[in-house]
Scaffold this motif. Structure first.
Motif, PDB file in Angstrom:
ATOM      1  N   ALA A  34       1.411   6.762 -12.551  1.00 41.14           N
ATOM      2  CA  ALA A  34       1.996   6.957 -13.883  1.00 41.14           C
ATOM      3  C   ALA A  34       3.465   6.535 -13.882  1.00 41.14           C
ATOM      4  N   ASN A  35       4.152   6.760 -12.774  1.00 43.28           N
ATOM      5  CA  ASN A  35       5.550   6.335 -12.668  1.00 43.28           C
ATOM      6  C   ASN A  35       5.677   4.821 -12.813  1.00 43.28           C
ATOM      7  N   ILE A  36       4.777   4.098 -12.178  1.00 46.06           N
ATOM      8  CA  ILE A  36       4.850   2.631 -12.234  1.00 46.06           C
ATOM      9  C   ILE A  36       4.533   2.137 -13.649  1.00 46.06           C
ATOM     10  N   ILE A  37       3.532   2.750 -14.288  1.00 45.24           N
ATOM     11  CA  ILE A  37       3.185   2.355 -15.659  1.00 45.24           C
ATOM     12  C   ILE A  37       4.339   2.692 -16.601  1.00 45.24           C
ATOM     13  N   SER A  38       4.897   3.870 -16.388  1.00 45.79           N
ATOM     14  CA  SER A  38       6.008   4.315 -17.213  1.00 45.79           C
ATOM     15  C   SER A  38       7.207   3.372 -17.071  1.00 45.79           C
ATOM     16  N   ALA A  39       7.501   2.968 -15.842  1.00 46.57           N
ATOM     17  CA  ALA A  39       8.617   2.035 -15.610  1.00 46.57           C
ATOM     18  C   ALA A  39       8.356   0.719 -16.331  1.00 46.57           C
ATOM     19  N   GLN A  40       7.108   0.276 -16.287  1.00 47.95           N
ATOM     20  CA  GLN A  40       6.744  -0.972 -16.972  1.00 47.95           C
ATOM     21  C   GLN A  40       7.025  -0.862 -18.481  1.00 47.95           C
TER      22      GLN A  40
ATOM     23  N   ILE B 270       0.853  -1.181   0.000  1.00 51.38           N
ATOM     24  CA  ILE B 270       0.000   0.000   0.000  1.00 51.38           C
ATOM     25  C   ILE B 270       0.892   1.235   0.000  1.00 51.38           C
ATOM     26  N   ILE B 271       0.660   2.096  -0.957  1.00 51.13           N
ATOM     27  CA  ILE B 271       1.450   3.321  -1.056  1.00 51.13           C
ATOM     28  C   ILE B 271       0.524   4.494  -0.749  1.00 51.13           C
ATOM     29  N   ARG B 272       0.935   5.284   0.234  1.00 54.37           N
ATOM     30  CA  ARG B 272       0.123   6.447   0.609  1.00 54.37           C
ATOM     31  C   ARG B 272       0.540   7.662  -0.203  1.00 54.37           C
ATOM     32  N   ALA B 273      -0.428   8.245  -0.874  1.00 50.60           N
ATOM     33  CA  ALA B 273      -0.158   9.464  -1.631  1.00 50.60           C
ATOM     34  C   ALA B 273      -0.794  10.628  -0.870  1.00 50.60           C
ATOM     35  N   LYS B 274      -0.217  11.813  -1.079  1.00 49.25           N
ATOM     36  CA  LYS B 274      -0.718  12.989  -0.355  1.00 49.25           C
ATOM     37  C   LYS B 274      -2.120  13.373  -0.831  1.00 49.25           C
ATOM     38  N   ASP B 275      -2.290  13.362  -2.120  1.00 50.08           N
ATOM     39  CA  ASP B 275      -3.556  13.821  -2.693  1.00 50.08           C
ATOM     40  C   ASP B 275      -3.724  13.184  -4.079  1.00 50.08           C
ATOM     41  N   TYR B 276      -4.752  13.622  -4.797  1.00 52.04           N
ATOM     42  CA  TYR B 276      -5.057  13.013  -6.104  1.00 52.04           C
ATOM     43  C   TYR B 276      -3.885  13.139  -7.083  1.00 52.04           C
ATOM     44  N   ASP B 277      -3.274  14.325  -7.135  1.00 49.97           N
ATOM     45  CA  ASP B 277      -2.177  14.524  -8.094  1.00 49.97           C
ATOM     46  C   ASP B 277      -0.990  13.635  -7.771  1.00 49.97           C
ATOM     47  N   ASP B 278      -0.705  13.524  -6.488  1.00 48.32           N
ATOM     48  CA  ASP B 278       0.415  12.684  -6.053  1.00 48.32           C
ATOM     49  C   ASP B 278       0.114  11.214  -6.393  1.00 48.32           C
ATOM     50  N   MET B 279      -1.124  10.783  -6.137  1.00 44.84           N
ATOM     51  CA  MET B 279      -1.533   9.412  -6.488  1.00 44.84           C
ATOM     52  C   MET B 279      -1.350   9.174  -7.992  1.00 44.84           C
ATOM     53  N   SER B 280      -1.781  10.160  -8.780  1.00 42.95           N
ATOM     54  CA  SER B 280      -1.733  10.012 -10.245  1.00 42.95           C
ATOM     55  C   SER B 280      -0.288   9.925 -10.725  1.00 42.95           C
ATOM     56  N   ARG B 281       0.578  10.768 -10.165  1.00 41.95           N
ATOM     57  CA  ARG B 281       1.994  10.740 -10.580  1.00 41.95           C
ATOM     58  C   ARG B 281       2.653   9.428 -10.193  1.00 41.95           C
ATOM     59  N   LYS B 282       2.352   8.948  -8.995  1.00 47.25           N
ATOM     60  CA  LYS B 282       2.957   7.685  -8.551  1.00 47.25           C
ATOM     61  C   LYS B 282       2.502   6.534  -9.452  1.00 47.25           C
TER      62      LYS B 282
ATOM     63  N   THR C  93      -3.865   9.975 -13.954  1.00 45.36           N
ATOM     64  CA  THR C  93      -2.740   9.096 -14.315  1.00 45.36           C
ATOM     65  C   THR C  93      -2.493   9.183 -15.820  1.00 45.36           C
ATOM     66  N   TYR C  94      -3.571   9.122 -16.602  1.00 53.97           N
ATOM     67  CA  TYR C  94      -3.419   9.216 -18.053  1.00 53.97           C
ATOM     68  C   TYR C  94      -2.876  10.595 -18.458  1.00 53.97           C
ATOM     69  N   ALA C  95      -3.360  11.647 -17.789  1.00 53.68           N
ATOM     70  CA  ALA C  95      -2.883  13.001 -18.125  1.00 53.68           C
ATOM     71  C   ALA C  95      -1.375  13.106 -17.873  1.00 53.68           C
ATOM     72  N   GLN C  96      -0.918  12.488 -16.787  1.00 52.85           N
ATOM     73  CA  GLN C  96       0.516  12.514 -16.482  1.00 52.85           C
ATOM     74  C   GLN C  96       1.316  11.744 -17.534  1.00 52.85           C
ATOM     75  N   LEU C  97       0.782  10.603 -17.959  1.00 53.90           N
ATOM     76  CA  LEU C  97       1.480   9.819 -19.000  1.00 53.90           C
ATOM     77  C   LEU C  97       1.561  10.610 -20.304  1.00 53.90           C
TER      78      LEU C  97
END
Ligand code: GLP
Length: 241
Positions: A17-23, A3-15, A43-47
């Motif tokens: 997107a980072n995992i998808i991007s790494a994949q 479980i990864i805790r994000a601060k807010d929606y934007d932080d969740m989305s970036r995290k 998440t899609y907007a960040q990608l």
């Protein structure tokens, strides 16, 4: 389960997107299982942003979406085909021939579901499956039930789901009553599963799904048994755990 805790929606989305991007960086020809709903929009907007900066290349990926409303054509603004093109596919270099979404315009449910399972098998299964979660614990459109459905199947949407999704339509009456969805076995066979959840309205179901018993009455609870499951939630969604 991580479980990864994000601060807010934007932080969740970036995290996420980072995992998808790494994949995608580690396996450029990977199969991404993608999801709709309000949660993954950021998440899609960040990608897309990283794609525009030249940091991520979708030219070799294949995507298989989780679900689609039965009876909606691809060009219907509320179809998941349309959603995915608006939010991601039209904005990056994924090849059109590598995009798969269940065929909602095929009213022959058995044929549509069989065809989709064959597609998933043909592409070699899913490397990374992105998921949101419904307030009743549904994943894709696997609604609470007496047993876990295995492959792609046609579901009757619950009142709770129709209520939750009516915000995208003019009224609840316009929300289709049925959908085609990937089954639980297909989701569980994904090599990595990534769930995003945000907001107070998801707090109770996150607690029930991941800190309660594994039961088909809470479909997401099966993910407790997945060997590589990551949940990224914002503070509100994780406020009860
Ligand atoms: C729909 C989709 C699900 C999604 C759920 C939650 O029912 N079929 O895949 O997870 O909505 O949506 P939201 O992210 O808008 O809360």
């Amino acid at each position: 389960m991580r479980i990864i805790r994000a601060k807010d929606y934007d932080d969740m989305s970036r995290k996420a997107a980072n995992i998808i991007s790494a994949q995608v960086i580690m396996k450029p020809d990977c199969v991404l299982g993608l999801a709709t709903g309000g949660t993954p929009v950021g998440t899609y907007a960040q990608l897309v942003d990283w794609y525009n900066k030249g940091d991520i290349d979708f030219s070799q990926i294949t995507s298989v979406n989780l679900d689609e409303y039965r009876g909606l054509k691809r060009d219907h603004e509320q179809s998941y085909w349309y959603f995915m093109h608006e939010n991601l596919f039209n904005k990056v270099n994924v090849k059109p021939e590598n995009i798969y979404v269940p065929n909602g315009s095929n009213m022959d449910a058995d044929a549509a579901c069989k065809e989709y399972d064959e597609i998933i098998e043909k592409v070699g299964g899913i490397d990374l499956q992105l998921l949101g979660i419904g307030e009743d614990g549904h994943i894709g459109f696997n609604e609470p039930a007496d047993n876990f459905e295995l492959g792609t199947h046609c579901v009757d949407l619950t009142e709770s789901t129709i209520e939750a999704n009516k915000r995208f339509f003019n009224s609840a009456d316009e929300v289709p009553r049925q959908a085609y969805t990937m089954g639980i076995r297909t989701i569980m066979q994904a090599r990595k599963v990534l769930m995003v959840a945000n907001g107070k309205n998801k707090a109770q179901i996150i607690k029930d799904a991941f800190f309660g018993p594994v039961t088909p009455q809470v479909p997401a609870s099966i993910l407790q048994m997945h060997p590589d499951f990551i949940l990224i939630g914002d503070e509100e969604a994780l406020s009860l755990v």
